[in-house]
Structures are given as C-alpha cells and as structure tokens.
Design a protein around this motif. Structure first.
Motif, PDB file in Angstrom:
ATOM      1  N   TYR A  27       0.869  -1.135  -0.197  1.00  0.00           N
ATOM      2  CA  TYR A  27       0.015  -0.001   0.203  1.00  0.00           C
ATOM      3  C   TYR A  27       0.877   1.390  -0.060  1.00  0.00           C
ATOM      4  O   TYR A  27       0.518   2.035  -0.703  1.00  0.00           O
ATOM      5  N   SER A  28       1.908   1.228   0.731  1.00  0.00           N
ATOM      6  CA  SER A  28       2.760   2.431   1.110  1.00  0.00           C
ATOM      7  C   SER A  28       3.605   2.623  -0.278  1.00  0.00           C
ATOM      8  O   SER A  28       3.659   3.857  -0.839  1.00  0.00           O
ATOM      9  N   SER A  29       4.199   1.628  -0.542  1.00  0.00           N
ATOM     10  CA  SER A  29       5.091   1.717  -1.655  1.00  0.00           C
ATOM     11  C   SER A  29       4.547   2.035  -3.211  1.00  0.00           C
ATOM     12  O   SER A  29       5.040   2.888  -3.831  1.00  0.00           O
ATOM     13  N   ALA A  30       3.309   1.445  -3.372  1.00  0.00           N
ATOM     14  CA  ALA A  30       2.642   2.005  -4.659  1.00  0.00           C
ATOM     15  C   ALA A  30       2.357   3.592  -4.720  1.00  0.00           C
ATOM     16  O   ALA A  30       2.558   4.101  -5.493  1.00  0.00           O
ATOM     17  N   HIS A  31       2.013   3.906  -3.355  1.00  0.00           N
ATOM     18  CA  HIS A  31       1.852   5.521  -3.361  1.00  0.00           C
ATOM     19  C   HIS A  31       3.058   6.281  -3.597  1.00  0.00           C
ATOM     20  O   HIS A  31       3.052   7.180  -4.100  1.00  0.00           O
ATOM     21  N   LYS A 116      -1.151  11.674   4.439  1.00  0.00           N
ATOM     22  CA  LYS A 116      -2.531  11.696   4.215  1.00  0.00           C
ATOM     23  C   LYS A 116      -3.171  10.384   3.646  1.00  0.00           C
ATOM     24  O   LYS A 116      -4.195   9.766   3.984  1.00  0.00           O
ATOM     25  N   HIS A 117      -2.179   9.805   2.704  1.00  0.00           N
ATOM     26  CA  HIS A 117      -2.514   8.397   2.023  1.00  0.00           C
ATOM     27  C   HIS A 117      -2.610   7.194   3.184  1.00  0.00           C
ATOM     28  O   HIS A 117      -3.485   6.606   3.141  1.00  0.00           O
ATOM     29  N   LEU A 118      -1.702   7.289   4.024  1.00  0.00           N
ATOM     30  CA  LEU A 118      -1.591   6.290   5.134  1.00  0.00           C
ATOM     31  C   LEU A 118      -2.754   6.721   6.174  1.00  0.00           C
ATOM     32  O   LEU A 118      -3.335   5.626   6.650  1.00  0.00           O
TER      33      LEU A 118
END
Length: 146
Positions: A27-31, A116-118
């Motif tokens: 999830y984090s890496s893609a962003h 914000k994404h997290l």
C-alpha cells in the motif's frame, strides 16, 4: 505429542505479522512510487529532513535500508541532487549527509501527501484499537530485545 501444535503456537503470530507488513509495504510503496520516488529514497529523504547532517552510520541506524544497500542508494541520490555530502568536522574519516534544497522541497511535497494516504487506512481503527495495536507491537518488539 505434536511438537508443532504444543511448542510452536507463535507461528500464527509470525504469519500475521508478515502478512500485515506485506500489505502495508504494498500500500505504502505503490503510493510513494506514484509520487516519483522509490521507497528507499523516501525513507532517506524523510530521515534526513529537518535534521542536522548525519553520518552514513547514523542514517543506516535510522532507516530500514540494509547497510549493504545504503551506499548505493545514497550515491544515486547525490547524483539526482537530493543529498549533499560534506566533510565531518569532528571526524576526518567520515562524511555527513544532508538534504539539498531539491531534497528538502521534495520532502515538503511528498511527505504530507504520503501521511494523508496512510491516514486513509489507519483512520479505520478507533483510537482504542490503534493504541492496542501499538502496545501489542511494542510488546512483540521487546521480546526480541536483548
């Protein structure tokens, strides 16, 4: 007596921990990649941001990057203009790393966006649940501490 079921009741914990980390990392890496950085670059930029210059050793201790990979990561980030290397006034054998203006501007752009994404996923936890997860992870970490 079944050795695995009797003595290895921790295996489900390891499995869930690994799965949780893999899901988080994906999830984090893609962003981060969508922001134009590699996860290791993001880690270095976030670690060096708003800090005094630090040595390779200090950076290695504060990031999730293996020692064997750190030199190459830093060299590529210097080439891209994100990091500057300067002499260490306290130790002529080592150098200090700091963000350049480009690196700092990149941090100011991508870090709040990534937080914000997290937050989108972590807000699914109540405050109580978040605290319980945090405490459980702290407890788990302490069992591995010497």
């Amino acid at each position: 007596m079944d050795y695995i079921s009797t003595y290895m009741n921790f295996l489900p914990i390891i499995k869930e921990l690994a799965r949780a980390y893999q899901e988080f990392e994906g999830y984090s890496s893609a962003h981060i990649r969508g922001l134009g950085l590699l996860p290791v670059q993001f880690d270095v930029i976030a670690t060096l941001a708003n800090q005094p210059p630090m040595s390779f050793k200090q950076l290695g201790e504060k990031t999730l990057i293996s020692k064997s990979s750190l030199t190459g990561v830093v060299e590529r980030m210097v080439q891209k203009g994100f990091i500057a290397i300067q002499e260490n006034p306290d130790d002529a054998r080592s150098h200090l790393l700091k963000l350049t203006t480009k690196g700092q501007k990149t941090f100011e752009k991508v870090f709040p966006d990534h937080l914000k994404h997290l937050e989108l996923v972590f807000q699914k936890l109540s405050k109580k649940e978040a605290k319980e997860v945090e405490e459980s992870l702290k407890l788990l970490r302490t069992i591995f501490t010497k």
